[in-house]
Every structure is written in structure tokens, then in C-alpha cells.
Design a protein around this motif. Structure first.
Motif, short mmCIF file in Angstrom:
data_model
loop_
_atom_site.label_atom_id
_atom_site.label_comp_id
_atom_site.label_asym_id
_atom_site.label_seq_id
_atom_site.Cartn_x
_atom_site.Cartn_y
_atom_site.Cartn_z
N GLN A 7 0.85 -1.19 0.00
CA GLN A 7 0.00 0.00 0.00
C GLN A 7 0.89 1.24 0.00
OE1 GLN A 7 -2.90 -0.60 -0.91
NE2 GLN A 7 -4.24 -0.46 0.85
N HIS A 8 0.60 2.19 -0.87
CA HIS A 8 1.35 3.44 -0.95
C HIS A 8 0.37 4.60 -1.09
CE1 HIS A 8 5.16 1.38 -1.26
NE2 HIS A 8 4.59 0.56 -2.10
N PRO A 9 0.80 5.79 -0.74
CA PRO A 9 -0.10 6.95 -0.88
C PRO A 9 -0.63 7.06 -2.31
CG PRO A 9 1.93 7.57 0.25
CD PRO A 9 2.12 6.16 -0.24
N GLU A 10 -1.86 7.51 -2.46
CA GLU A 10 -2.49 7.65 -3.78
C GLU A 10 -1.69 8.55 -4.71
OE1 GLU A 10 -6.63 8.59 -3.91
OE2 GLU A 10 -7.05 7.29 -2.21
N LYS A 11 -0.93 9.47 -4.15
CA LYS A 11 -0.16 10.42 -4.95
C LYS A 11 1.06 9.78 -5.61
CE LYS A 11 0.44 13.11 -1.46
NZ LYS A 11 1.00 14.20 -0.67
N THR A 12 1.41 8.53 -5.24
CA THR A 12 2.59 7.88 -5.79
C THR A 12 2.42 7.59 -7.27
OG1 THR A 12 2.99 6.84 -3.65
CG2 THR A 12 4.12 5.90 -5.54
N THR A 42 6.03 11.29 -6.38
CA THR A 42 4.61 11.57 -6.22
C THR A 42 4.14 12.66 -7.19
OG1 THR A 42 4.97 13.25 -4.54
CG2 THR A 42 4.72 10.99 -3.76
#
Length: 60
Positions: A7-12, A42
Motif C-alpha cells: 500500500q502506498h499513498p495515492e499520490k505515488t 509523487t
């Protein structure tokens, strides 16, 4: 595959290995290997270290 499974931030938006260090996949030079960071990029142009690679076998 490992990055996509986490899981990674949506901005990645992707990963980068700046300066193409010797010993990385595609930059093999005999048995030479240099430690390097894999950077996570990002949408807002931030760069954070995703992973530090300190041994040849960690790349795979």
C-alpha cells in the motif's frame, strides 16, 4: 512486484534510481556493486526513499 503489492499513498506515480549506479540491473560491470536508494515519486513532485539497497541480492 513488491512495490505493487504494498500500500502506498495515492499520490505515488512511480519509482526511480537516480544516477544509474554500477551493479544495478542493466548496469552490470563484472562483480562491481554500489549501494543505492530506490526513490518513490509523487504527483506533487516529492521524492522519498522507498528502499535502500545495500547488497546485490536485495535487488531481486
Amino acid at each position: 512486484k513488491q512495490f505493487l503489492a504494498e500500500q502506498h499513498p495515492e499520490k505515488t506515480i512511480g519509482l526511480s534510481v537516480p544516477s544509474m549506479p554500477a551493479g544495478t540491473p542493466g548496469m552490470e560491470m563484472g562483480d562491481r556493486f554500489y549501494k543505492y536508494n530506490i526513490e518513490m515519486l509523487t504527483h506533487d513532485l516529492q521524492q522519498n526513499t522507498y528502499k535502500h539497497i545495500s547488497k546485490y541480492a536485495e535487488q531481486f
